[in-house]
Design a protein around this motif. Sequence first.
Motif, PDB file in Angstrom:
ATOM      1  N   MET A 188      28.211   5.662   3.906  1.00 10.57           N
ATOM      2  CA  MET A 188      29.394   5.737   4.777  1.00 10.57           C
ATOM      3  C   MET A 188      30.260   4.489   4.606  1.00 10.57           C
ATOM      4  O   MET A 188      31.491   4.566   4.588  1.00 10.57           O
ATOM      5  CB  MET A 188      28.983   5.898   6.247  1.00 10.57           C
ATOM      6  N   ALA A 189      29.619   3.325   4.470  1.00 15.62           N
ATOM      7  CA  ALA A 189      30.382   2.093   4.271  1.00 15.62           C
ATOM      8  C   ALA A 189      31.136   2.118   2.941  1.00 15.62           C
ATOM      9  O   ALA A 189      32.301   1.698   2.876  1.00 15.62           O
ATOM     10  CB  ALA A 189      29.437   0.886   4.320  1.00 15.62           C
ATOM     11  N   LEU A 190      30.489   2.621   1.901  1.00 15.30           N
ATOM     12  CA  LEU A 190      31.161   2.696   0.599  1.00 15.30           C
ATOM     13  C   LEU A 190      32.319   3.700   0.633  1.00 15.30           C
ATOM     14  O   LEU A 190      33.376   3.449   0.040  1.00 15.30           O
ATOM     15  CB  LEU A 190      30.163   3.088  -0.490  1.00 15.30           C
ATOM     16  N   LEU A 191      32.125   4.819   1.312  1.00 11.10           N
ATOM     17  CA  LEU A 191      33.220   5.786   1.434  1.00 11.10           C
ATOM     18  C   LEU A 191      34.388   5.197   2.225  1.00 11.10           C
ATOM     19  O   LEU A 191      35.548   5.409   1.894  1.00 11.10           O
ATOM     20  CB  LEU A 191      32.723   7.074   2.101  1.00 11.10           C
ATOM     21  N   TRP A 192      34.080   4.467   3.281  1.00 10.20           N
ATOM     22  CA  TRP A 192      35.122   3.853   4.119  1.00 10.20           C
ATOM     23  C   TRP A 192      35.871   2.779   3.332  1.00 10.20           C
ATOM     24  O   TRP A 192      37.088   2.642   3.445  1.00 10.20           O
ATOM     25  CB  TRP A 192      34.484   3.260   5.360  1.00 10.20           C
TER      26      TRP A 192
END
Length: 96
Positions: free
Chosen positions: A39-43
Amino acid sequence: MTRKSPLDDPETAAFAWARFRRLMRFMMLLTIGVVAIAMALLWKQGNVVSVHFYIAAALGLGVSMLLTAALMGLVFLSSGTGHDNAIEDRPSDRED
């Protein structure tokens, strides 16, 4: 006649299921970590997407990891307790 399974013994079964639950707890923590990183990488990519995309990605990744862990854990439980050896698989006399 089928041989008695080691999982029929309550002590062996309790030990095996405790080991399975320990494995699943570890995999739950690992899954939460992997989903958080994803999720952090997508954000961080900064693309403008709906919140539904993040929900779907988190659920898809989480469910697939936990399902895989559960199925592999059951394979390890069955093999590790000797339950697989208790099954007789006689070949049939028929010729097809």
